[in-house]
Structures are given as structure tokens and as C-alpha cells.
Write a protein that holds these residues in place. Structure first.
Motif, mmCIF file in Angstrom:
data_model
loop_
_atom_site.group_PDB
_atom_site.id
_atom_site.type_symbol
_atom_site.label_atom_id
_atom_site.label_comp_id
_atom_site.label_asym_id
_atom_site.label_seq_id
_atom_site.Cartn_x
_atom_site.Cartn_y
_atom_site.Cartn_z
ATOM 1 N N SER A 50 28.564 49.200 31.954
ATOM 2 C CA SER A 50 28.887 47.530 31.664
ATOM 3 C C SER A 50 28.061 46.425 31.318
ATOM 4 O O SER A 50 26.594 47.189 31.384
ATOM 5 C CB SER A 50 29.616 47.089 33.176
ATOM 6 O OG SER A 50 28.109 46.859 34.668
ATOM 7 N N SER A 71 31.856 40.461 38.598
ATOM 8 C CA SER A 71 33.017 40.195 37.536
ATOM 9 C C SER A 71 31.975 40.161 35.879
ATOM 10 O O SER A 71 31.555 39.782 35.321
ATOM 11 C CB SER A 71 32.827 38.356 37.633
ATOM 12 O OG SER A 71 33.806 38.272 38.561
ATOM 13 N N VAL A 74 33.382 45.286 31.080
ATOM 14 C CA VAL A 74 33.298 46.468 31.132
ATOM 15 C C VAL A 74 33.517 46.966 29.824
ATOM 16 O O VAL A 74 34.317 46.387 29.157
ATOM 17 C CB VAL A 74 34.439 47.114 32.414
ATOM 18 C CG1 VAL A 74 35.089 48.595 32.324
ATOM 19 C CG2 VAL A 74 33.640 46.519 33.669
ATOM 20 N N TYR A 86 41.353 48.431 38.606
ATOM 21 C CA TYR A 86 40.035 47.584 38.066
ATOM 22 C C TYR A 86 41.204 46.048 38.438
ATOM 23 O O TYR A 86 42.080 46.426 38.383
ATOM 24 C CB TYR A 86 39.508 47.113 37.291
ATOM 25 C CG TYR A 86 39.779 47.270 35.961
ATOM 26 C CD1 TYR A 86 39.815 46.324 35.748
ATOM 27 C CD2 TYR A 86 40.318 48.629 35.733
ATOM 28 C CE1 TYR A 86 40.438 46.170 34.307
ATOM 29 C CE2 TYR A 86 40.873 47.889 34.225
ATOM 30 C CZ TYR A 86 40.687 46.591 33.522
ATOM 31 O OH TYR A 86 40.660 46.392 32.285
ATOM 32 N N TYR A 87 40.412 45.029 38.964
ATOM 33 C CA TYR A 87 40.991 43.871 39.020
ATOM 34 C C TYR A 87 40.147 42.810 38.449
ATOM 35 O O TYR A 87 38.645 42.856 38.886
ATOM 36 C CB TYR A 87 40.275 43.414 41.141
ATOM 37 C CG TYR A 87 41.323 44.277 41.724
ATOM 38 C CD1 TYR A 87 43.071 43.940 42.181
ATOM 39 C CD2 TYR A 87 40.823 45.215 42.289
ATOM 40 C CE1 TYR A 87 43.869 45.002 42.997
ATOM 41 C CE2 TYR A 87 41.613 46.534 43.344
ATOM 42 C CZ TYR A 87 43.050 46.463 43.517
ATOM 43 O OH TYR A 87 43.693 47.283 43.675
ATOM 44 N N ASP A 88 40.736 41.809 37.571
ATOM 45 C CA ASP A 88 39.968 41.284 36.400
ATOM 46 C C ASP A 88 39.976 39.760 37.088
ATOM 47 O O ASP A 88 40.796 39.422 37.733
ATOM 48 C CB ASP A 88 40.250 42.044 35.389
ATOM 49 C CG ASP A 88 41.968 40.910 34.809
ATOM 50 O OD1 ASP A 88 42.292 40.278 35.515
ATOM 51 O OD2 ASP A 88 42.840 41.813 33.816
ATOM 52 N N SER A 93 45.685 43.329 37.853
ATOM 53 C CA SER A 93 45.469 44.915 38.066
ATOM 54 C C SER A 93 45.974 45.709 37.741
ATOM 55 O O SER A 93 46.396 45.845 36.947
ATOM 56 C CB SER A 93 45.532 45.098 40.194
ATOM 57 O OG SER A 93 47.125 44.901 39.763
ATOM 58 N N PRO A 109 37.415 43.845 29.508
ATOM 59 C CA PRO A 109 37.301 42.693 30.935
ATOM 60 C C PRO A 109 36.413 42.836 31.478
ATOM 61 O O PRO A 109 35.829 43.353 32.403
ATOM 62 C CB PRO A 109 38.990 44.292 31.920
ATOM 63 C CG PRO A 109 37.929 45.712 31.241
ATOM 64 C CD PRO A 109 37.803 44.935 29.860
ATOM 65 N N ARG A 110 36.454 41.031 32.515
ATOM 66 C CA ARG A 110 35.780 40.924 33.049
ATOM 67 C C ARG A 110 36.065 42.049 34.675
ATOM 68 O O ARG A 110 36.587 40.536 35.123
ATOM 69 C CB ARG A 110 35.688 39.716 33.517
ATOM 70 C CG ARG A 110 34.376 38.700 33.739
ATOM 71 C CD ARG A 110 34.096 37.646 33.185
ATOM 72 N NE ARG A 110 32.245 37.668 34.150
ATOM 73 C CZ ARG A 110 32.160 36.579 33.497
ATOM 74 N NH1 ARG A 110 32.560 35.416 32.457
ATOM 75 N NH2 ARG A 110 31.138 36.299 34.191
ATOM 76 N N VAL A 111 35.147 42.572 35.179
ATOM 77 C CA VAL A 111 35.659 43.226 36.723
ATOM 78 C C VAL A 111 35.422 42.342 37.789
ATOM 79 O O VAL A 111 34.368 42.208 37.925
ATOM 80 C CB VAL A 111 35.724 44.543 36.491
ATOM 81 C CG1 VAL A 111 35.704 44.595 37.692
ATOM 82 C CG2 VAL A 111 36.472 45.198 35.264
ATOM 83 N N LYS A 112 36.306 41.778 38.848
ATOM 84 C CA LYS A 112 36.022 41.036 40.288
ATOM 85 C C LYS A 112 35.428 42.298 40.890
ATOM 86 O O LYS A 112 35.183 42.684 41.982
ATOM 87 C CB LYS A 112 36.993 40.592 40.404
ATOM 88 C CG LYS A 112 37.157 39.338 39.327
ATOM 89 C CD LYS A 112 37.918 38.055 39.983
ATOM 90 C CE LYS A 112 37.545 37.274 41.603
ATOM 91 N NZ LYS A 112 38.104 37.075 42.109
ATOM 92 N N ILE A 114 36.890 46.785 42.271
ATOM 93 C CA ILE A 114 37.308 48.219 41.136
ATOM 94 C C ILE A 114 37.520 48.624 43.427
ATOM 95 O O ILE A 114 37.487 48.322 44.317
ATOM 96 C CB ILE A 114 36.513 49.210 40.813
ATOM 97 C CG1 ILE A 114 35.262 48.799 42.319
ATOM 98 C CG2 ILE A 114 36.087 48.451 39.560
ATOM 99 C CD1 ILE A 114 33.899 50.075 41.444
#
Length: 117
Positions: A50, A71, A74, A86-88, A93, A109-112, A114
Motif C-alpha cells: 500500500s 485508509s 492498496v 476489505y472495507y473501503d 466491502s 482502493p482506499r481501505v479503512k 481489513i
């Protein structure tokens, strides 16, 4: 003699009640905690490449659970022997099955968060 018997019976009753209360309060499922681990060759950990604000990172995770990912954008995910969600940042999700290696060269994706399942 009768008072000793009553005391013994009362003690047994209190012990049974305490045991029942503790049993009812304890969680019934197994507790798991996701762990941020050292990336090592030959291991089948979840591995995520990331970047954010000019910094890059490679992180590995093991064990079932959910954790924040800060955030970060990735670039690549290798799930190893882990099923992942993963939750973006958009609120979506996305599930990725184990033994998957996926890259996001154009629109990462911008991941908040996992979650290893």
C-alpha cells in the motif's frame, strides 16, 4: 449438627449460583484476534502492499479478526491461505478468496479496515 448441615448446603448453593452466573456471562464463541506479523518468505500470511502521502508499506497479517488499515491506498493483495474482506472508504466491502493475488495498478482502493475470515 443441623446448623453445620445448613451452612454446608448454603455454601454449595452459593457455589452453584456463582458457577451458573460466570457460565452465563462468558462468551460462547472462540475469540480470535487478527495479528500484524513480520512478513517472511514461505509463509501463507495475508500480505498487502500500500501507499499514502509518498510513503509505501508492505504489511502481513495472520489469524481471524478485523482491524483498521488507516485508509491507505492498496496496490496489491496476496491472500495466502486467508479469506479476506476489505472495507473501503466508500463504504463498500469486497471479499477476496484465499490463494488470490490481485493488483490495482490504475484505480487502487482506499481501505479503512481489513477482516480475515
Amino acid at each position: 449438627m443441623i446448623s453445620k448441615t445448613k451452612r454446608f448446603a448454603r455454601s454449595v448453593g452459593v457455589a452453584i449460583a456463582a458457577t451458573a452466573a460466570v457460565t452465563m456471562v462468558m462468551p460462547t464463541s472462540n475469540a480470535f484476534a487478527i495479528d500484524h506479523v513480520e512478513c517472511r518468505g514461505g509463509e501463507n500470511f495475508l500480505k498487502i502492499w500500500s501507499h499514502l502521502d509518498g510513503r509505501t508499506s508492505v504489511d502481513c497479517y495472520a489469524n481471524k479478526g478485523r482491524t483498521g488499515f488507516g485508509s491507505w491506498w492498496v496496490d496489491r493483495i496476496s491472500t495466502g491461505n486467508n479469506d479476506l474482506i476489505y472495507y473501503d472508504a466508500n463504504g463498500d466491502s469486497v471479499r477476496i478468496n484465499r490463494w488470490t493475488d490481485i493488483t490495482f495498478p490504475n484505480h487502487p482502493p482506499r481501505v479503512k479496515d481489513i477482516e480475515i475470515l
